[in-house]
Design a protein around this motif. Structure first.
Motif, short mmCIF file in Angstrom:
data_model
loop_
_atom_site.label_atom_id
_atom_site.label_comp_id
_atom_site.label_asym_id
_atom_site.label_seq_id
_atom_site.Cartn_x
_atom_site.Cartn_y
_atom_site.Cartn_z
N LYS A 27 -1.12 -11.85 9.14
CA LYS A 27 -2.22 -11.71 8.14
C LYS A 27 -3.53 -11.02 8.69
N LEU A 28 -3.71 -10.01 7.85
CA LEU A 28 -4.81 -9.09 8.42
C LEU A 28 -6.11 -9.40 7.58
N TYR A 29 -6.05 -9.86 6.11
CA TYR A 29 -7.15 -10.17 5.46
C TYR A 29 -7.07 -11.08 4.59
N VAL A 79 -3.61 -10.25 2.75
CA VAL A 79 -3.09 -8.96 2.96
C VAL A 79 -2.18 -9.13 4.45
N ASN A 118 0.86 -1.14 -0.13
CA ASN A 118 -0.06 -0.02 0.09
C ASN A 118 0.81 1.22 0.02
N SER A 124 0.58 -7.54 7.59
CA SER A 124 0.74 -6.29 8.23
C SER A 124 2.58 -6.25 7.88
N SER A 176 -5.70 3.16 0.78
CA SER A 176 -5.59 1.56 1.28
C SER A 176 -7.01 1.11 1.79
N LEU A 204 -11.08 -3.09 2.33
CA LEU A 204 -10.26 -3.60 3.81
C LEU A 204 -10.99 -3.07 5.00
N SER A 228 2.79 -0.10 4.87
CA SER A 228 2.26 -0.65 6.18
C SER A 228 1.66 -2.08 5.86
N LYS A 229 1.32 -2.29 4.78
CA LYS A 229 0.64 -3.43 4.29
C LYS A 229 1.12 -4.23 2.97
#
Length: 444
Positions: free
Chosen positions: A218-220, A210, A192, A212, A241, A258, A196-197
């Motif tokens: 894992k965020l998404y 996705v 992004n 971090s 983002s 997101l 940060s992603k």
């Protein structure tokens, strides 16, 4: 944001195309040279520059909206040429041990990716800082560089057989971590705007994840589809983002939002469907992780069905004239512009189609012209000021994106440093190249 295209032969066949770092400019390479376009208007496609000095261009990358452009030609596939296109001068060139597969830029670093090595240059003086040797075979030159020079991370495949990602710090020149992103080999990587992603997709193309940065959590997880495997050709975040866009060799472009659902949502009325939804959600707690994970994956927020299939294409999510747009560039030499509804998503509406292979003028698409004005609530929503600072106001760095709109062209400077593209005496590689001796990239 870059694609090589196998287009039909002709005097100006499209051989590659790429958006710049903030999706305000489009570069295309042809058999006769390259062209740069401004993406500041829906109705009008302004050609910023055209060069026919280097034929058979297969890589062309512009640094934001500056006068710096990097070009690689099939005539010399092991040589990178850096130009000041407004002056028509070569800043420098470097030769490598094998063919150049991709190039990535931000305001601090220039990264050159070969099949089994990666070269990192300091963009302020083009000195070679680091060579990453013996990387796993990377035949497509897959890598991603954060456009945020203060958070200058580089991501590249850590394996040719699995979906491991190596995260490398371009400022400290050290490996930060490895991320086991997928079971199969990687096909797409993108950061992004703030670095940060990091989003990734494997060669199967069914799941997009996705993470971090720099932690690698894992965020998404988004599911593009289940019925068939596809080749993801483009993966890109919006500048704020909020959205992530994926396109492939199929006719469908997917846009994911997101956002995390919270438990603070208002209580739903006691309906049968609501009861079954809660039962289904509770059941996932007792299923194997692989099955429950698939059930919890988020689907596309918005989609586009292209009228073509099988063609190479790249996408961008950009704000043009204060509204969010989806841009799709295809290997047959066209740019499609769609409206994206950030509130409700759904099917995006095509509003303009431009030809990239003509004389630089826009191609009219009367059947899909600009739609009537949208409701004020929608315009007000997308007109909110982004939290990402404008590139034209970042300290120590100014750009010429407003030149075509009658604004004064500011001097171009890199962030934190005395290098100025409009003063060639401050750029040592120009002096080195005047004698006709190309720079040779050395291993470190």
């Amino acid at each position: 944001m870059e694609a090589a295209a196998e287009a039909p032969g002709g005097p100006a066949a499209l051989s590659c195309f790429s958006y710049n770092q903030d999706c305000t400019s489009l570069a295309i390479g042809t058999t006769t040279g390259y062209r740069l376009f401004s993406l500041s208007s829906v109705e009008q496609l302004d050609q910023v520059h055209e060069s026919n000095e280097i034929p058979d261009v297969y890589i062309v990358e512009r640094l934001f909206s500056s006068s710096l452009v990097v070009v690689v030609s099939h005539a010399k596939p092991q040589q990178m040429n850096v130009y000041h296109f407004k002056k028509g001068t070569e800043i420098c060139n470097y030769s490598y041990s094998s063919n150049i597969l991709s190039i990535r830029l931000n305001r601090q670093r220039l990264v050159v990716c070969l099949e089994e090595s990666i070269y990192i240059h300091n963009i302020k003086d083009m000195k070679l800082l680091k060579t990453i040797l013996d990387t796993p075979p990377n035949t497509t030159g897959l890598c991603a560089l954060s456009i945020n020079h203060a958070n200058s991370y580089l991501a590249y495949p850590g394996s040719a057989t699995s979906g491991e990602i190596v995260l490398y710090d371009g400022n400290t020149l050290k490996t930060s971590c490895t991320i086991p992103a997928h079971d199969g080999p990687l096909a797409a990587l993108t950061f992004n705007s703030t670095g940060s992603k990091l989003a990734s997709a494997s060669e199967k193309g069914t799941v997009i994840r996705v993470f971090s940065i720099p932690g690698g959590q894992k965020l998404y997880e988004f599911r593009r589809g289940m019925k068939r495997y596809v080749n993801i050709s483009s993966l890109v975040f919006s500048m704020d983002s909020q959205f992530l866009c994926a396109s492939s060799n199929t006719e469908t472009v997917h846009i994911f939002k997101l956002e995390h659902l919270t438990d603070s949502r208002p209580e739903e009325p006691p309906t049968w469907s609501g009861y079954m939804g809660k039962m289904f959600q509770a059941a996932t707690n007792y299923l194997p992780a692989q099955v429950s994970g698939m059930m919890n994956q988020d689907r596309a927020f918005a989609t586009v069905r292209l009228n073509i299939s099988g063609q190479r294409n790249i996408c961008a999510l950009s704000t043009i004239q204060k509204l969010p747009r989806l841009l799709v560039t295809t290997s047959d030499g066209h740019l499609y512009i769609y409206n994206l509804d950030p509130q409700d998503g759904g099917e995006c509406v095509l509003i303009k189609k431009h030809s990239l292979l003509g004389s630089g003028k826009m191609e009219e698409n009367k059947e899909n012209d600009v739609q009537p004005p949208l409701p004020q609530s929608y315009a007000a929503t997308v007109a909110r000021q982004s939290t990402v600072p404008s590139t034209s106001t970042m300290p120590g760095y100014s750009e010429d994106g407003g030149a075509l709109r009658g604004e004064v062209i500011p001097e171009h400077e890199f962030a934190t440093g005395p290098v100025c593209l409009d003063d060639e005496n401050e750029f040592p590689p120009i002096i080195l190249c005047r004698g006709g001796q190309p720079g040779k990239a050395k291993r470190s």
